[in-house]
Design a protein around this motif. Structure first.
Motif, mmCIF file in Angstrom:
data_model
loop_
_atom_site.group_PDB
_atom_site.id
_atom_site.type_symbol
_atom_site.label_atom_id
_atom_site.label_comp_id
_atom_site.label_asym_id
_atom_site.label_seq_id
_atom_site.Cartn_x
_atom_site.Cartn_y
_atom_site.Cartn_z
ATOM 1 N N THR A 61 0.812 -1.216 0.000
ATOM 2 C CA THR A 61 0.000 0.000 0.000
ATOM 3 C C THR A 61 0.846 1.267 0.000
ATOM 4 O OG1 THR A 61 -0.133 -0.081 2.424
ATOM 5 C CG2 THR A 61 -1.914 -1.142 1.179
ATOM 6 N N SER A 62 2.128 1.113 0.351
ATOM 7 C CA SER A 62 3.014 2.274 0.415
ATOM 8 C C SER A 62 4.417 1.881 -0.023
ATOM 9 C CB SER A 62 3.058 2.831 1.842
ATOM 10 O OG SER A 62 4.100 3.775 1.989
ATOM 11 N N GLU A 63 5.103 2.803 -0.727
ATOM 12 C CA GLU A 63 6.463 2.522 -1.172
ATOM 13 C C GLU A 63 7.428 2.366 -0.009
ATOM 14 O OE1 GLU A 63 7.853 5.721 -3.618
ATOM 15 O OE2 GLU A 63 6.949 7.246 -2.335
ATOM 16 N N SER A 64 7.071 2.907 1.148
ATOM 17 C CA SER A 64 7.939 2.792 2.326
ATOM 18 C C SER A 64 7.980 1.373 2.878
ATOM 19 C CB SER A 64 7.467 3.752 3.423
ATOM 20 O OG SER A 64 6.152 3.434 3.850
ATOM 21 N N ALA A 247 26.191 3.187 -0.280
ATOM 22 C CA ALA A 247 26.914 4.436 -0.516
ATOM 23 C C ALA A 247 26.265 5.150 -1.691
ATOM 24 C CB ALA A 247 28.388 4.149 -0.800
ATOM 25 N N VAL A 248 25.890 6.415 -1.508
ATOM 26 C CA VAL A 248 25.129 7.136 -2.529
ATOM 27 C C VAL A 248 25.858 8.397 -2.970
ATOM 28 C CG1 VAL A 248 22.963 6.226 -1.619
ATOM 29 C CG2 VAL A 248 23.776 8.470 -0.851
ATOM 30 N N TYR A 249 25.311 9.034 -4.011
ATOM 31 C CA TYR A 249 25.928 10.226 -4.583
ATOM 32 C C TYR A 249 25.749 11.466 -3.715
ATOM 33 C CZ TYR A 249 26.374 7.716 -9.059
ATOM 34 O OH TYR A 249 26.709 6.836 -10.054
ATOM 35 N N GLY A 250 24.549 11.631 -3.133
ATOM 36 C CA GLY A 250 24.313 12.859 -2.387
ATOM 37 C C GLY A 250 23.018 12.853 -1.604
ATOM 38 N N PRO A 251 22.663 13.980 -0.986
ATOM 39 C CA PRO A 251 21.464 14.084 -0.147
ATOM 40 C C PRO A 251 20.170 13.711 -0.854
ATOM 41 C CG PRO A 251 22.873 16.022 0.122
ATOM 42 C CD PRO A 251 23.446 15.241 -1.016
ATOM 43 N N SER A 252 20.044 14.040 -2.134
ATOM 44 C CA SER A 252 18.816 13.701 -2.870
ATOM 45 C C SER A 252 18.608 12.199 -2.921
ATOM 46 C CB SER A 252 18.865 14.276 -4.288
ATOM 47 O OG SER A 252 18.761 15.679 -4.262
ATOM 48 N N ASP A 253 19.708 11.453 -3.103
ATOM 49 C CA ASP A 253 19.602 9.989 -3.135
ATOM 50 C C ASP A 253 19.232 9.445 -1.759
ATOM 51 O OD1 ASP A 253 20.430 9.396 -5.927
ATOM 52 O OD2 ASP A 253 22.280 10.362 -5.298
ATOM 53 N N ILE A 254 19.777 10.045 -0.716
ATOM 54 C CA ILE A 254 19.438 9.606 0.639
ATOM 55 C C ILE A 254 17.940 9.774 0.879
ATOM 56 C CG2 ILE A 254 19.646 10.236 3.087
ATOM 57 C CD1 ILE A 254 22.624 10.601 2.662
ATOM 58 N N GLU A 255 17.410 10.917 0.518
ATOM 59 C CA GLU A 255 15.979 11.162 0.707
ATOM 60 C C GLU A 255 15.135 10.193 -0.113
ATOM 61 O OE1 GLU A 255 14.655 13.112 3.047
ATOM 62 O OE2 GLU A 255 16.783 13.328 3.605
ATOM 63 N N TRP A 256 15.575 9.897 -1.346
ATOM 64 C CA TRP A 256 14.822 8.956 -2.185
ATOM 65 C C TRP A 256 14.812 7.565 -1.557
ATOM 66 C CZ3 TRP A 256 16.136 4.430 -4.803
ATOM 67 C CH2 TRP A 256 15.143 3.941 -5.673
ATOM 68 N N TYR A 257 15.972 7.091 -1.113
ATOM 69 C CA TYR A 257 16.053 5.767 -0.504
ATOM 70 C C TYR A 257 15.199 5.694 0.763
ATOM 71 C CZ TYR A 257 19.675 3.519 -3.381
ATOM 72 O OH TYR A 257 20.372 2.915 -4.415
ATOM 73 N N LYS A 258 15.173 6.760 1.516
ATOM 74 C CA LYS A 258 14.390 6.765 2.762
ATOM 75 C C LYS A 258 12.900 6.629 2.478
ATOM 76 C CE LYS A 258 15.665 9.840 5.916
ATOM 77 N NZ LYS A 258 16.213 11.092 6.489
#
Length: 468
Positions: A61-64, A247-258
């Motif tokens: 029901t949720s991507e999370s 290990a990610v490229y930057g803050p945007s990737d961290i937010e996406w993964y979260k």
């Protein structure tokens, strides 16, 4: 999350749940099989995944929820980290860590470069990183593999009512993958039993070999790091997290993964060592570069990155630029078998006068051109890091599952070839493109904020933090 994405993950988890007892040496084969390969290019399956009426056993029901649902299956392999003595193992599959930078940042005698196959073993000197190969750890009888393939057919017969893995093409692809997965599992088990390893570093965990290595390492209490191998345009190549750290490229990737359910402490923003080469590589001089391609030095030069399937858009761009005859055009093709695709070869035949980059290093190209035209690929980010203006064309095949990674650059993303060409020519003829410089700087501040040439050292610091 759209219907296709929800059905994709639900059907993948259905498959893992239904076949979880179909394992070899304790490793469930559906858990390590690259699921995207089973459904990709299968029109009947893709149609089912896009259908709102398709019902799966797993409910999302949720991507999370995504990461947590996979973690239940990874849990039996996750042992407490208790083995930080030994060598750091770098596994070559899409690792893309330049060897000279690896040697400069890691003590060679404390590392192993693990390959799938290799004609060279060990190291020739103290300054060389020892090479090992999984091929040397595999001994499996053919009749054992045949028995597992027959067993898989029996399993499929019991689950023939499922809307996805009841498909004949799906079944055949999975059965075809069984021999390589069994060999990889045995090789991984033997490798970690015969070598003392403190940490495993991979370039992905979404191929069967990398996922198997990571899970077997975890079962022995060995921590792991998975580098982000490209920009996240399709989420299926970057989820779920299997390694200890992503290990990610930057803050945007961290937010996406979260948003996909990953914990903050499992995500580390370090960039990628391969991008360090943009500033550390001894690149070709302008004169040598122009001579290599026999360029008209009085014209600006653009690098055009083409896709192996969708060639209509770049073809229209080339036709428009040919009429103007105002720029040099160098074509960058995709590597490997994709370079020989029918559409790529047809494009070469239609424009024999163009310069094709072939095997020239991408960074020699980026450091010597004036602008880059590309589909939504990692090369767009690399061009920005090389301080080159980029003009992007949108891939049609991404419409149902694109993450819109380059959304902040929407004014440089085009659906019309003529508009792209007009914008590019106008900007290239201007003395300075302040708008692009501003947009580029803002984009990199959230997507890749690292100082040029520092990612290799950041990876070293991360490895040290979990092995000492």
């Amino acid at each position: 999350m759209n219907t296709f994405e929800r059905n994709y993950w639900a059907s993948c988890l259905d498959f893992i749940n239904a076949f979880k007892h179909f394992s070899y040496l304790g490793v469930p084969l559906p858990l390590v099989c690259p699921y995207y390969l089973l459904v990709n290019e299968n029109e009947a399956v893709l149609k089912k995944l896009e259908g709102k009426s398709t019902v799966m056993n797993t409910q999302i029901t949720s991507e999370s929820q995504i990461q947590a649902l996979f973690d239940k299956h990874f849990a039996p392999f996750k042992k407490k980290v208790n083995n930080t003595k030994g060598k750091v193992v770098f596994y070559e599959n899409v690792l893309r860590f330049p060897e000279q930078l690896m040697r400069a940042n890691f003590t060679p005698s404390k590392c192993i470069m693990l390959k799938r196959k290799s004609k060279v073993y060990g190291s020739s000197s103290k300054n060389e990183i020892a090479v090992d190969s999984l091929e040397g750890y595999q001994k499996i009888q053919k009749n054992t593999i045949n028995a597992y393939q027959r067993k898989a057919m029996v399993h499929f017969e019991k689950a023939k009512k499922h809307p996805i893995y009841s498909n004949k093409g799906f079944r055949e692809k999975f059965i075809k993958q069984i021999p390589s997965m069994m060999i990889q599992i045995l090789s991984a088990k033997n490798f970690f039993e015969k070598n003392q390893v403190s940490c495993l570093v991979t370039g992905t965990t979404n191929s069967s070999d990398t996922r198997i290595l990571t899970l077997v390492a975890a079962s022995k209490g060995i921590p792991s790091i998975c580098l982000q191998h490209g920009v996240v345009m399709l989420e299926f190549g970057y989820l779920p997290r299997v390694a200890t750290y992503q290990a990610v490229y930057g803050p945007s990737d961290i937010e996406w993964y979260k948003t996909k359910g990953l914990s903050d402490d499992s995500l580390k923003s370090i960039g990628h060592p391969r991008f360090d080469e943009l500033v550390t590589r001894n690149t070709l001089s302008k004169k040598a570069f122009a001579g290599h391609f026999n360029l008209d030095v009085g014209k600006k030069t653009i690098l055009m990155v083409i896709h192996h399937i969708e060639t209509e858009f770049p073809e229209a761009i080339i036709e428009n630029l040919d009429k103007k005859d105002s720029v040099n055009i160098i074509i960058k093709q995709r590597n490997g078998k994709q370079r020989k695709s029918e559409k790529t070869l047809a494009l070469q035949k239609k424009f024999p006068h163009l310069k094709f980059a072939d095997d020239m290093h991408l960074y020699d190209l980026l450091n010597n051109v004036d602008a880059v035209v590309s589909y939504e690929s990692t090369i767009v980010l690399e061009a920005m890091l090389a301080k080159k203006p980029v003009y992007i064309w949108r891939l049609k095949s991404l419409h149902s599952s694109s993450t819109n990674y380059y959304e902040d650059l929407h004014m440089y993303i085009h659906d019309n070839p003529q508009t792209l060409v007009d914008q590019m020519i106008a900007v290239m003829n201007a003395q300075r493109n302040k708008n692009w410089e501003k947009r580029c700087q803002k984009f990199l501040s959230t997507h890749y904020p690292h100082k040029s040439g520092t990612s290799s050292a950041k990876l070293k610091a991360l490895v040290d933090s979990i092995t000492k």
